[in-house]
Design a protein around this motif. Structure first.
Motif, short mmCIF file in Angstrom:
data_model
loop_
_atom_site.label_atom_id
_atom_site.label_comp_id
_atom_site.label_asym_id
_atom_site.label_seq_id
_atom_site.Cartn_x
_atom_site.Cartn_y
_atom_site.Cartn_z
N GLN A 295 -0.07 -22.36 -0.65
CA GLN A 295 -1.32 -23.10 -0.58
C GLN A 295 -2.54 -22.18 -0.56
N MET A 296 -2.41 -21.05 0.09
CA MET A 296 -3.52 -20.09 0.11
C MET A 296 -3.71 -19.43 -1.25
N LEU A 297 -2.63 -19.33 -2.02
CA LEU A 297 -2.76 -18.80 -3.38
C LEU A 297 -3.68 -19.68 -4.23
N ILE A 298 -3.66 -20.98 -3.98
CA ILE A 298 -4.51 -21.89 -4.76
C ILE A 298 -5.97 -21.48 -4.66
N GLY A 299 -6.42 -21.23 -3.43
CA GLY A 299 -7.80 -20.82 -3.23
C GLY A 299 -8.08 -19.41 -3.72
N LEU A 300 -7.13 -18.52 -3.50
CA LEU A 300 -7.32 -17.13 -3.94
C LEU A 300 -7.40 -17.05 -5.47
N ASN A 301 -6.61 -17.87 -6.16
CA ASN A 301 -6.71 -17.91 -7.62
C ASN A 301 -8.09 -18.35 -8.06
N SER A 302 -8.63 -19.36 -7.38
CA SER A 302 -9.96 -19.86 -7.74
C SER A 302 -11.04 -18.81 -7.52
N ILE A 303 -10.96 -18.10 -6.39
CA ILE A 303 -12.00 -17.13 -6.09
C ILE A 303 -11.87 -15.89 -6.98
N TYR A 304 -10.63 -15.53 -7.33
CA TYR A 304 -10.46 -14.39 -8.23
C TYR A 304 -10.96 -14.74 -9.63
N SER A 305 -10.68 -15.95 -10.07
CA SER A 305 -11.16 -16.40 -11.38
C SER A 305 -12.69 -16.34 -11.45
N LEU A 306 -13.33 -16.59 -10.32
CA LEU A 306 -14.79 -16.62 -10.27
C LEU A 306 -15.39 -15.23 -10.17
N THR A 307 -14.78 -14.36 -9.35
CA THR A 307 -15.40 -13.08 -9.02
C THR A 307 -14.76 -11.88 -9.70
#
Length: 325
Positions: free
Chosen positions: A75-87
């Motif tokens: 579940q934490m990977l979901i958010g980390l993927n989003s933030i990595y895609s952005l930054t």
């Protein structure tokens, strides 16, 4: 508080839901730029990275826990993927890479995860929602072996699909009725994984199971709070989180097949969620309860943050599609 843990009062921060709240914060930044939601999501992601264990796992439990968790890591990977895609910040990539490696290392030969579970010795089918973020992460890692391992995992859970289109062990406990919350977890994991892998067979099976649920709820005039594997529904309450999650899934299905029944159902499932939202100006303002009525069987007398998260997700995706009509 996380979806695999029930806490009666305000609690410490919970990494699991902080992780997947990141995606929601990013998605709402354009609507509410004054709230600086991307800035907040970066702070959440930095905190998640600080929790990474030496073996690459991310923890279960509340803030301060050092216990590795298969589901919470996913579940934490979901958010980390989003933030990595952005930054494109390498620190997020490193945490993602280490977490994915740990998950792959702990996958059994038959495609299941048996260790580091919420209930020892029980492998729930909603672990499909771990397969999905691993596959999403691999779009950055680009390791063919990871995709092969996740295809093995999907096959393991796909084999649990019953002839009547329910799925064995898609609840929190073996043999127990499944809340719509974990039913939606399972189906969303199948759906997103099939889209990433371009697996039309799995996608069609997921849509068929969703259509079965659509027909049952249409016949009864509502979703039950939970279902047995025989599709026997408990209509004494509504699992508001599950309603919102299924609204998201059904809108996504509509976006693929243009079957307006799914869009109508997505709107219909949101009605009890909207009615249950707290709109009085107090510390619960905007909150969604676990159940309706409030004393229902899912998170009795509690306001889980993930209910509000999925409500926000459902609202936004519905808005985007309705605006196109």
């Amino acid at each position: 508080v996380g979806s695999e843990m029930c806490i009666r009062d305000r609690s410490k921060a919970y990494p699991e839901t902080t992780g997947y709240l990141i995606s929601t914060l990013i998605d709402y930044d354009d609507l509410f730029p004054n709230l600086k939601l991307v800035e907040k999501s970066v702070k959440c992601a930095d905190w998640i990275c600080s929790l990474s264990l030496e073996n690459g796992a991310l923890p279960g439990g509340l803030e301060g826990s050092k216990k590795p968790s298969i589901f919470n890591t996913g579940q934490m990977l979901i958010g980390l993927n989003s933030i990595y895609s952005l930054t494109k910040d390498v620190k997020y990539y490193n945490t993602i890479h280490n977490a994915v490696n740990w998950l792959c290392q702990n996958l059994e030969q038959n495609g299941s995860w048996k260790k580091y579970s919420y209930i020892e010795g029980y492998t729930p089918s909603y672990y499909t929602r771990v397969v999905w973020p691993v596959l999403a992460s691999n779009q950055y890692i680009k390791n063919d072996e990871i995709n092969l391992l996740m295809q093995r995992a999907l096959k393991y859970y796909e084999e649990r699909i019953n002839k009547n289109l329910s799925i064995r062990n898609w609840g929190f406990k073996k043999g127990h009725r499944a809340f719509t919350h974990t039913i939606a977890y399972t189906l969303r994991g199948f759906f997103e994984s099939s889209v990433i892998l371009k697996n039309d067979d799995l996608l069609n099976k997921t849509i068929s199971i969703s259509e079965k649920l659509l027909k049952i709820s249409a016949y009864k005039g509502r979703l039950a709070g939970r279902y047995s594997e025989k599709w026997e529904g408990d209509y004494n309450f509504t699992c508001l989180t599950g309603n919102a999650q299924l609204s998201v899934l059904f809108t996504k299905i509509y976006s693929i097949n243009n079957d307006v029944r799914f869009l109508n159902a997505a709107l219909f499932y949101m009605e009890p969620v909207l009615k249950a939202q707290v709109i009085k100006n107090n510390f619960k303002y905007g909150a969604i309860a676990g159940s309706s009525p409030f004393h229902g069987r899912y998170l009795t007398l509690r306001y889980p943050n993930w209910a509000t998260k999925f409500f926000l997700d459902a609202y936004l995706i519905l808005k985007k599609h309705i605006d196109k009509l």
